[in-house]
Design a protein around this motif. Sequence first.
Motif, PDB file in Angstrom:
ATOM      1  N   LYS A   1       0.828  -1.215   0.000  1.00  0.00           N
ATOM      2  CA  LYS A   1       0.000   0.000   0.000  1.00  0.00           C
ATOM      3  C   LYS A   1       0.854   1.253   0.000  1.00  0.00           C
ATOM      4  CE  LYS A   1      -4.154  -1.821   2.262  1.00  0.00           C
ATOM      5  NZ  LYS A   1      -5.047  -1.729   3.464  1.00  0.00           N
ATOM      6  N   VAL A   2       1.878   1.296   0.852  1.00  0.00           N
ATOM      7  CA  VAL A   2       2.742   2.481   0.918  1.00  0.00           C
ATOM      8  C   VAL A   2       3.486   2.668  -0.403  1.00  0.00           C
ATOM      9  CG1 VAL A   2       4.692   3.531   2.118  1.00  0.00           C
ATOM     10  CG2 VAL A   2       2.959   2.292   3.421  1.00  0.00           C
ATOM     11  N   LEU A   3       3.972   1.589  -0.980  1.00  0.00           N
ATOM     12  CA  LEU A   3       4.691   1.676  -2.255  1.00  0.00           C
ATOM     13  C   LEU A   3       3.796   2.236  -3.351  1.00  0.00           C
ATOM     14  CD1 LEU A   3       7.132   1.047  -4.063  1.00  0.00           C
ATOM     15  CD2 LEU A   3       6.241  -1.279  -4.299  1.00  0.00           C
ATOM     16  N   ARG A   4       2.567   1.780  -3.411  1.00  0.00           N
ATOM     17  CA  ARG A   4       1.658   2.242  -4.467  1.00  0.00           C
ATOM     18  C   ARG A   4       1.392   3.744  -4.357  1.00  0.00           C
ATOM     19  NH1 ARG A   4      -1.683  -1.383  -3.695  1.00  0.00           N
ATOM     20  NH2 ARG A   4      -3.144  -0.315  -2.307  1.00  0.00           N
ATOM     21  N   VAL A   5       1.179   4.218  -3.148  1.00  0.00           N
ATOM     22  CA  VAL A   5       0.861   5.638  -2.962  1.00  0.00           C
ATOM     23  C   VAL A   5       2.090   6.517  -3.217  1.00  0.00           C
ATOM     24  CG1 VAL A   5       0.105   7.346  -1.267  1.00  0.00           C
ATOM     25  CG2 VAL A   5      -0.998   5.116  -1.343  1.00  0.00           C
ATOM     26  N   VAL A   6       3.240   6.148  -2.653  1.00  0.00           N
ATOM     27  CA  VAL A   6       4.450   6.970  -2.791  1.00  0.00           C
ATOM     28  C   VAL A   6       4.940   6.973  -4.238  1.00  0.00           C
ATOM     29  CG1 VAL A   6       6.851   7.220  -2.043  1.00  0.00           C
ATOM     30  CG2 VAL A   6       5.093   6.577  -0.388  1.00  0.00           C
ATOM     31  N   ASP A   7       4.857   5.851  -4.929  1.00  0.00           N
ATOM     32  CA  ASP A   7       5.288   5.797  -6.325  1.00  0.00           C
ATOM     33  C   ASP A   7       4.423   6.692  -7.211  1.00  0.00           C
ATOM     34  OD1 ASP A   7       6.868   4.685  -8.492  1.00  0.00           O
ATOM     35  OD2 ASP A   7       5.045   3.618  -9.065  1.00  0.00           O
ATOM     36  N   ALA A   8       3.127   6.686  -6.955  1.00  0.00           N
ATOM     37  CA  ALA A   8       2.238   7.570  -7.733  1.00  0.00           C
ATOM     38  C   ALA A   8       2.534   9.044  -7.457  1.00  0.00           C
ATOM     39  CB  ALA A   8       0.784   7.239  -7.406  1.00  0.00           C
ATOM     40  N   ALA A   9       2.890   9.376  -6.199  1.00  0.00           N
ATOM     41  CA  ALA A   9       3.184  10.765  -5.863  1.00  0.00           C
ATOM     42  C   ALA A   9       4.525  11.224  -6.415  1.00  0.00           C
ATOM     43  CB  ALA A   9       3.160  10.936  -4.337  1.00  0.00           C
ATOM     44  N   ALA A  10       5.492  10.306  -6.528  1.00  0.00           N
ATOM     45  CA  ALA A  10       6.827  10.675  -7.005  1.00  0.00           C
ATOM     46  C   ALA A  10       6.973  10.593  -8.516  1.00  0.00           C
ATOM     47  CB  ALA A  10       7.871   9.756  -6.343  1.00  0.00           C
ATOM     48  N   GLU A  11       5.971  10.116  -9.213  1.00  0.00           N
ATOM     49  CA  GLU A  11       6.075   9.973 -10.670  1.00  0.00           C
ATOM     50  C   GLU A  11       6.295  11.314 -11.385  1.00  0.00           C
ATOM     51  OE1 GLU A  11       4.997   9.740 -14.771  1.00  0.00           O
ATOM     52  OE2 GLU A  11       3.739  10.708 -13.234  1.00  0.00           O
ATOM     53  N   PRO A  12       5.650  12.429 -10.994  1.00  0.00           N
ATOM     54  CA  PRO A  12       5.932  13.711 -11.664  1.00  0.00           C
ATOM     55  C   PRO A  12       7.375  14.202 -11.475  1.00  0.00           C
ATOM     56  CG  PRO A  12       3.839  13.821 -10.480  1.00  0.00           C
ATOM     57  CD  PRO A  12       4.516  12.562 -10.064  1.00  0.00           C
ATOM     58  N   TRP A  13       8.090  13.688 -10.526  1.00  0.00           N
ATOM     59  CA  TRP A  13       9.470  14.118 -10.287  1.00  0.00           C
ATOM     60  C   TRP A  13      10.465  13.312 -11.140  1.00  0.00           C
ATOM     61  CZ3 TRP A  13       8.719  13.446  -4.298  1.00  0.00           C
ATOM     62  CH2 TRP A  13       7.776  14.387  -3.861  1.00  0.00           C
ATOM     63  N   GLY A  14       9.968  12.408 -11.957  1.00  0.00           N
ATOM     64  CA  GLY A  14      10.863  11.572 -12.763  1.00  0.00           C
ATOM     65  C   GLY A  14      11.581  10.507 -11.959  1.00  0.00           C
TER      66      GLY A  14
END
Length: 326
Positions: A141-154
């Motif tokens: 769950k944590v990985l899914r949320v953090v990865d989606a949030a960090a995607e705009p940062w490349g």
Amino acid sequence: MDGASIVLIALVVLVILVFFAGVKTVPQGYNYTIERFGKYRKTLSPGLNFIIPFIDTVGHKLNMMEQVLDVPSQEVITRDNATVTADGVTFYQVLDAARAAYEVLGLQNAILNLTMTNIRSVMGSMDLDSLLSNRDEINAKVLRVVDAAAEPWGVKITRIEIKDINPPRDLVDAMARQMKAERDKRASILEAEGKRQSEILQAEGEKQSLILEAEGRRESAFRDAEAREREAEAEAKATQMVSAAIASGDVQAINYFVANKYVEAFKALATSRNQKTLILPMEATSLLGSLSGIGEIAKEAFGDKAQEERTSSRIPNTGRSEGDPS
């Protein structure tokens, strides 16, 4: 050395300096961003690269390899109001150097705070028992949320792992007591179940034993009844034969019948438990006479039969059939 030579040397040195200023060597695993007058222009990949000296400058040197970020311990309050301490690690990789350099300020700090916030959010929505037994679910769950949030940062968040979840000491002791009580309960149930099965098997064995014993008694009674039936048939047949002999006027048959009844009565008197003194109501010669009558009957019966057998054995077999005149 004249002035022209000095100027020529100076120009050669200047050209060499300009050449080296325009050559950039990027090591493997890194990307460099190039800025022209402060504006992003391009990204240099690993190897030998050329830029315009004194106009293009290196803006950021970004590590493109997968990196590990340690998440410090923090207190988390679960849904059932239990306080636990949790820490972890985050693995991330920069995929787009330009966005990682210009879309966020302080990339590692941003990823760290984002991970800690979501760990508190996910773990706070779970009960303590679920929290301790579903660590893989928390990581996912944590990985899914953090990865989606960090995607705009490349940036690609490749993995997030919760290292330790530590409840308070008193809560750990209470859980240990609960686990011990549960195991004692399970052991008592298993012991009672074993005792129950043992009693069932013992009762089943006793039942089978009683059935077999009853079958034995039934078979024995059947055999006894069959023996009594055979004895009664023999007695009836003997009585019938004696009656037929009496009807035909055979005196010896009468003696046999009377002697048989006399012997049975004498036997009953002799085998009585309370009989200490035996008083015979008739003379012994009468008994002997009756017995001699029985002997005569047997002699007549078996003697005649033996005589017939001897006679038949003495007749020679001539091989002729009856009615053959020769």
